[in-house]
Scaffold this motif. Structure first.
Motif, PDB file in Angstrom:
ATOM      1  N   LEU A  27       0.840  -1.205   0.000  1.00  0.00           N
ATOM      2  CA  LEU A  27       0.000   0.000   0.000  1.00  0.00           C
ATOM      3  C   LEU A  27       0.876   1.256   0.000  1.00  0.00           C
ATOM      4  O   LEU A  27       0.548   2.249  -0.656  1.00  0.00           O
ATOM      5  CB  LEU A  27      -0.951  -0.012   1.214  1.00  0.00           C
ATOM      6  CG  LEU A  27      -1.824   1.231   1.415  1.00  0.00           C
ATOM      7  CD1 LEU A  27      -2.611   1.603   0.159  1.00  0.00           C
ATOM      8  CD2 LEU A  27      -2.793   1.033   2.587  1.00  0.00           C
ATOM      9  N   GLY A  28       2.018   1.200   0.705  1.00  0.00           N
ATOM     10  CA  GLY A  28       2.945   2.345   0.734  1.00  0.00           C
ATOM     11  C   GLY A  28       3.396   2.730  -0.669  1.00  0.00           C
ATOM     12  O   GLY A  28       3.438   3.913  -1.019  1.00  0.00           O
ATOM     13  N   TYR A  29       3.685   1.727  -1.480  1.00  0.00           N
ATOM     14  CA  TYR A  29       4.105   1.999  -2.871  1.00  0.00           C
ATOM     15  C   TYR A  29       2.991   2.734  -3.631  1.00  0.00           C
ATOM     16  O   TYR A  29       3.237   3.743  -4.292  1.00  0.00           O
ATOM     17  CB  TYR A  29       4.442   0.678  -3.578  1.00  0.00           C
ATOM     18  CG  TYR A  29       4.632   0.858  -5.058  1.00  0.00           C
ATOM     19  CD1 TYR A  29       5.847   1.316  -5.578  1.00  0.00           C
ATOM     20  CD2 TYR A  29       3.578   0.622  -5.951  1.00  0.00           C
ATOM     21  CE1 TYR A  29       6.014   1.528  -6.943  1.00  0.00           C
ATOM     22  CE2 TYR A  29       3.732   0.825  -7.311  1.00  0.00           C
ATOM     23  CZ  TYR A  29       4.955   1.272  -7.803  1.00  0.00           C
ATOM     24  OH  TYR A  29       5.112   1.483  -9.140  1.00  0.00           O
ATOM     25  N   PHE A  30       1.761   2.230  -3.526  1.00  0.00           N
ATOM     26  CA  PHE A  30       0.661   2.848  -4.281  1.00  0.00           C
ATOM     27  C   PHE A  30       0.319   4.237  -3.720  1.00  0.00           C
ATOM     28  O   PHE A  30      -0.057   5.129  -4.483  1.00  0.00           O
ATOM     29  CB  PHE A  30      -0.558   1.917  -4.311  1.00  0.00           C
ATOM     30  CG  PHE A  30      -0.305   0.692  -5.148  1.00  0.00           C
ATOM     31  CD1 PHE A  30      -0.218   0.805  -6.536  1.00  0.00           C
ATOM     32  CD2 PHE A  30      -0.107  -0.552  -4.569  1.00  0.00           C
ATOM     33  CE1 PHE A  30       0.039  -0.314  -7.325  1.00  0.00           C
ATOM     34  CE2 PHE A  30       0.156  -1.675  -5.346  1.00  0.00           C
ATOM     35  CZ  PHE A  30       0.234  -1.554  -6.732  1.00  0.00           C
ATOM     36  N   GLN A  31       0.475   4.414  -2.406  1.00  0.00           N
ATOM     37  CA  GLN A  31       0.250   5.748  -1.824  1.00  0.00           C
ATOM     38  C   GLN A  31       1.287   6.734  -2.344  1.00  0.00           C
ATOM     39  O   GLN A  31       0.983   7.907  -2.571  1.00  0.00           O
ATOM     40  CB  GLN A  31       0.375   5.678  -0.304  1.00  0.00           C
ATOM     41  CG  GLN A  31      -0.732   4.910   0.337  1.00  0.00           C
ATOM     42  CD  GLN A  31      -1.459   5.731   1.397  1.00  0.00           C
ATOM     43  OE1 GLN A  31      -1.053   6.815   1.711  1.00  0.00           O
ATOM     44  NE2 GLN A  31      -2.538   5.189   1.918  1.00  0.00           N
ATOM     45  N   ALA A  32       2.526   6.248  -2.493  1.00  0.00           N
ATOM     46  CA  ALA A  32       3.610   7.132  -2.952  1.00  0.00           C
ATOM     47  C   ALA A  32       3.326   7.672  -4.355  1.00  0.00           C
ATOM     48  O   ALA A  32       3.848   8.724  -4.725  1.00  0.00           O
ATOM     49  CB  ALA A  32       4.941   6.384  -2.920  1.00  0.00           C
ATOM     50  N   GLN A  33       2.488   6.970  -5.128  1.00  0.00           N
ATOM     51  CA  GLN A  33       2.160   7.441  -6.484  1.00  0.00           C
ATOM     52  C   GLN A  33       1.159   8.600  -6.439  1.00  0.00           C
ATOM     53  O   GLN A  33       1.071   9.364  -7.387  1.00  0.00           O
ATOM     54  CB  GLN A  33       1.538   6.321  -7.355  1.00  0.00           C
ATOM     55  CG  GLN A  33       2.202   4.962  -7.260  1.00  0.00           C
ATOM     56  CD  GLN A  33       3.671   5.009  -7.626  1.00  0.00           C
ATOM     57  OE1 GLN A  33       4.039   5.537  -8.670  1.00  0.00           O
ATOM     58  NE2 GLN A  33       4.520   4.488  -6.746  1.00  0.00           N
ATOM     59  N   ILE A  34       0.389   8.687  -5.335  1.00  0.00           N
ATOM     60  CA  ILE A  34      -0.677   9.701  -5.322  1.00  0.00           C
ATOM     61  C   ILE A  34      -0.593  10.692  -4.158  1.00  0.00           C
ATOM     62  O   ILE A  34      -1.303  11.684  -4.148  1.00  0.00           O
ATOM     63  CB  ILE A  34      -2.093   9.038  -5.323  1.00  0.00           C
ATOM     64  CG1 ILE A  34      -2.193   7.945  -4.246  1.00  0.00           C
ATOM     65  CG2 ILE A  34      -2.452   8.470  -6.686  1.00  0.00           C
ATOM     66  CD1 ILE A  34      -3.576   7.301  -4.146  1.00  0.00           C
ATOM     67  N   HIS A  35       0.257  10.394  -3.161  1.00  0.00           N
ATOM     68  CA  HIS A  35       0.327  11.290  -1.988  1.00  0.00           C
ATOM     69  C   HIS A  35       1.761  11.743  -1.725  1.00  0.00           C
ATOM     70  O   HIS A  35       2.720  11.061  -2.100  1.00  0.00           O
ATOM     71  CB  HIS A  35      -0.164  10.566  -0.729  1.00  0.00           C
ATOM     72  CG  HIS A  35      -1.636  10.330  -0.722  1.00  0.00           C
ATOM     73  ND1 HIS A  35      -2.560  11.329  -0.872  1.00  0.00           N
ATOM     74  CD2 HIS A  35      -2.348   9.180  -0.582  1.00  0.00           C
ATOM     75  CE1 HIS A  35      -3.776  10.816  -0.825  1.00  0.00           C
ATOM     76  NE2 HIS A  35      -3.675   9.506  -0.667  1.00  0.00           N
TER      77      HIS A  35
END
Ligand code: KG4
Ligand code: ZN
Length: 349
Positions: A323-331
């Motif tokens: 989830l951290g990876y996908f959050q890094a794309q948008i936050h």
């Protein structure tokens, strides 16, 4: 040209009684997954003791992080960012993880992402070969949560329904305690149920509007049934009741209870599916390890459904790193240089 350099995220998870660290590449490739479980320590008390959990996290946190890096075959230069669970969970436990992550992020100069534990459970399903597609319906069933959530995309989701009282895992744990079965209750009930008759004791299912759940009435019904079966219709202490039940009665009660919980969960998931027609359905959280639940959903859902392995369903840090990876794309990450993550024991989805 787009940057194609792989991104390695170190995940850290300490929301309850597992001290966990993992390294995941691009949100989907598991490089390492280390979990130090405190289950044996808490089993003697029949449940998690918060102070004991926090102290145990302190003892093993750094070795667990070091092991996760070693097993992934990377040093700090190979870590691009850190993701840490900041809620919901036990406040003392969460603080050990977030303090560790803040310190490491500052020392090693890495961006840091705070992660919602409940949401991260869904991301165990991105660590398997057949990844889910959006729109995605998630049944999240753990010790603290029972929710149906519709994800349109990463970070874009809507709560469809949730439990109005006990979580499904909590009901497993409490019924196991009533029957004198070992903590954690889910696996003990599942094992006892294999030897029992699931039609032996008819148990009630709540009649609720919408896509909500309720398990507290069922839990009380199991208690009343167990008391009547034991030949006592008055309140017995939790240590007395199991002694008055035969092994067969315990197995039958476990099987009847498990079947009822699974029926309730499957029924609501089918209803959510027919209302929202998602492309994928996933099941997440510790109760997703339940074999009967997996089999019944697979049988009854008219959709492709794939499951994460059991060690990724219960608490771990690989789901946090994903989830951290996908959050890094948008936050954006937590502000630098004053890296502070606010823990929130009651953080909602
Ligand atoms: O997700 P998890 O590891 O921790 C929380 O975030 O709560 O879930 C733990 C819960 C416990 O209530 C445990 O009894 C339940 O998951 N559980 C199961 C099974 N394995 C673990 N429940 C039913 N069947 C299982 N096989
Ligand atoms: Zn969990």
């Amino acid at each position: 040209m787009a940057d194609t350099k792989p991104m390695n995220v170190l995940g850290i998870e300490t929301s309850c009684d597992e001290t966990a660290a993992a390294v995941v590449q691009n949100g989907t490739k598991l490089l390492s997954n280390v979990v130090a479980s405190q289950t044996e320590i808490h089993a003697q008390y029949g449940g998690v003791v918060p102070e004991v959990a926090a102290r145990s996290h302190i003892e093993v946190m750094l070795p667990v992080v070091e092991q996760a890096l070693a097993e992934a075959g990377v040093d700090w230069s190979g870590i691009d960012s850190i993701a840490v669970t900041h809620g919901p969970g036990l406040v003392g436990s969460l603080l050990i993880g977030t303090l560790t992550a803040e310190t490491l992020a500052e020392l090693k100069n890495k961006p840091l992402y705070p992660i919602n534990h409940v949401q991260s459970h869904v991301y165990a399903n991105f660590l398997i070969d057949t990844q889910p597609k959006f729109p995605l319906l998630a049944l999240i069933v753990s010790g603290g949560h029972t929710q149906l959530v519709l994800f349109k995309d990463h970070g874009n989701y809507r709560l469809l329904g949730q439990t109005l009282d006990d979580a499904a895992g909590e009901a497993f744990d409490k019924v196991a305690k009533m029957l004198g079965l070992a903590y954690p209750g889910g696996p003990s009930i599942a094992a006892a149920a294999l030897k029992g008759d699931d039609l032996a004791y008819p148990l009630p299912k709540p009649k609720l509007e919408g896509l909500n759940f309720s398990f507290s009435g069922l839990k009380t019904a199991v208690l009343r049934t167990a008391q009547q079966t034991a030949g006592k219709d008055y309140k017995l202490s939790s240590s007395e009741l199991p002694k008055l039940l035969t092994e067969k009665q315990k197995h039958d009660l476990a099987a009847s209870f498990q079947k009822t919980v699974v029926d309730i969960l499957v029924n609501r998931t089918l209803e959510a599916y027919s209302q929202h027609q998602p492309t994928s359905v996933v099941i997440a959280g510790g109760v997703a390890a339940n074999r009967l639940l997996r089999d019944e959903l697979k049988k009854q859902l008219p959709a492709e459904i794939s499951y994460a392995p059991i060690n990724l369903c219960t608490d771990n840090a690989a789901m946090v790193a994903s989830l951290g990876y996908f959050q890094a794309q948008i936050h954006q990450p937590v502000d630098y240089p004053d890296i502070k993550v606010a823990v929130n024991p009651v953080l909602s989805m």
